[in-house]
Design an enzyme around this catalytic site. Structure first.
Site, short mmCIF file in Angstrom:
data_model
loop_
_atom_site.label_atom_id
_atom_site.label_comp_id
_atom_site.label_asym_id
_atom_site.label_seq_id
_atom_site.Cartn_x
_atom_site.Cartn_y
_atom_site.Cartn_z
N ASP A 26 -10.23 119.90 122.77
CA ASP A 26 -11.16 120.37 123.94
C ASP A 26 -11.35 119.03 124.80
O ASP A 26 -12.05 118.21 124.33
CB ASP A 26 -12.35 120.93 123.31
CG ASP A 26 -13.50 121.26 124.40
OD1 ASP A 26 -13.03 120.90 125.60
OD2 ASP A 26 -14.45 122.16 124.22
N ASN A 41 -2.58 118.99 131.62
CA ASN A 41 -2.49 120.29 132.26
C ASN A 41 -3.71 121.13 131.99
O ASN A 41 -3.89 122.10 132.90
CB ASN A 41 -1.43 121.13 131.32
CG ASN A 41 -1.30 122.44 131.69
OD1 ASN A 41 -0.72 122.68 133.06
ND2 ASN A 41 -1.85 123.30 131.01
N TYR A 52 -12.92 123.33 142.89
CA TYR A 52 -11.82 123.09 142.25
C TYR A 52 -10.82 122.35 142.94
O TYR A 52 -10.14 121.25 142.51
CB TYR A 52 -11.10 124.60 142.31
CG TYR A 52 -9.54 124.36 141.73
CD1 TYR A 52 -9.37 124.17 140.48
CD2 TYR A 52 -8.39 124.43 142.82
CE1 TYR A 52 -8.08 123.95 140.03
CE2 TYR A 52 -7.30 124.31 142.34
CZ TYR A 52 -6.93 124.16 140.85
OH TYR A 52 -5.65 124.14 140.36
N LYS A 93 -9.54 118.21 141.97
CA LYS A 93 -7.89 117.61 141.90
C LYS A 93 -7.73 116.58 143.01
O LYS A 93 -7.03 115.75 142.50
CB LYS A 93 -7.27 119.11 141.99
CG LYS A 93 -7.10 120.13 141.28
CD LYS A 93 -6.51 119.41 139.86
CE LYS A 93 -6.32 120.75 139.02
NZ LYS A 93 -5.94 120.34 137.42
N THR A 105 -0.25 133.50 138.03
CA THR A 105 -0.81 133.54 136.67
C THR A 105 -1.95 134.10 136.49
O THR A 105 -2.64 134.69 137.65
CB THR A 105 -1.00 131.96 136.25
OG1 THR A 105 -2.14 131.26 137.19
CG2 THR A 105 0.21 131.14 136.58
#
Length: 244
Positions: A59, A86, A163, A167, A197
């Site tokens: 984790d 990832n 998000y 990144k 996905t």
């Protein structure tokens, strides 16, 4: 046999990357927050002919979990050749910059940014024991500040206060890390592209197989391969290099 750890690999692009790397003869540690889920995935993979894959609990938001994973791999392998960061989360959506709760943004950063740093720093000791250490940080096209500033970019309207910014921060950290380790490591950020996905309710045009193949292409480079680069599967140029 080279070894690789992939975080967040019990499903989707991470899982496909694990499968393809196994087929290429690498020993794959399939990272999963839930060891039970990871073992179930590996059992199914074994039944379908995939070998050299082991589930490992990790984790990225939990320092003790990361340390335990590091200790396990050190005991079994003595080193680590490749780290693929990832694991990532989208967080609540939409994410308007004006009123997305700070707590929601912090949660995203904890996995997508601080989690990567936590895992990377913990595993550097094992990676330095490899003859050719590689770190691939999985990013997003939404991390490109250059593209986000271009009204003609096809995803220009997709702004995310948590998000995309997490990144972008990851990209900036990768530049700093790649520079520090430039004499011995290859460290890059890789955007698998807008892929269908569970992450995006299967809205992306790309396939999981294509995304994993792209990650592997820019991970399994030789000693003279590039470092400190941003590769994107959504860039039409043959080089795949994205603007930062």
């Amino acid at each position: 046999m080279k070894s690789v750890l992939i975080t967040g690999a019990n499903r989707s692009i991470g899982l496909e990357t694990a499968k393809q790397l196994s087929e290429k003869g690498l020993f794959v540690y399939l990272g999963s927050r839930s060891l039970e889920n990871g073992k179930a995935v590996v059992k199914e993979l074994n039944e379908n002919g995939f070998q050299n894959i082991k589930a490992i609990q990790i984790d990225v938001t939990n320092p003790d979990s990361v340390l335990e994973a590091k200790n396990t791999i050190e005991k079994e392998q003595g080193k680590l050749d490749i780290l693929i960061n990832n694991a990532g989360i989208l967080g609540v959506n939409p994410q308007p910059a004006s009123d997305t709760a700070i707590e929601n943004i912090q949660e995203i950063f904890e996995t997508n940014f601080f989690g990567v740093i936590r895992v990377t720093q913990q595993f550097l000791e094992l990676l330095k024991k490899s003859d050719s250490p590689i770190i691939s940080n999985i990013t997003s096209g939404l991390a490109s500040l250059t593209l986000h500033s271009d009204p003609d970019w096809k995803y220009y309207a997709v702004k995310t206060a948590g998000y995309g910014t997490s990144k972008a921060a990851l990209n900036a950290y990768t530049i700093a890390l790649a520079h520090e380790l430039k004499d011995t490591f290859r460290v890059n950020v890789i955007d698998p592209g807008y892929t269908a996905t569970d992450f995006n309710h299967h809205s992306g045009p790309g396939t999981i197989a294509s995304a994993a193949t792209f990650i592997i292409k820019h991970t399994l480079t030789d000693e003279n391969g590039p470092t400190g680069k941003f590769f994107s599967n959504d860039i039409e140029d043959e080089s795949g290099i994205s603007p930062w």
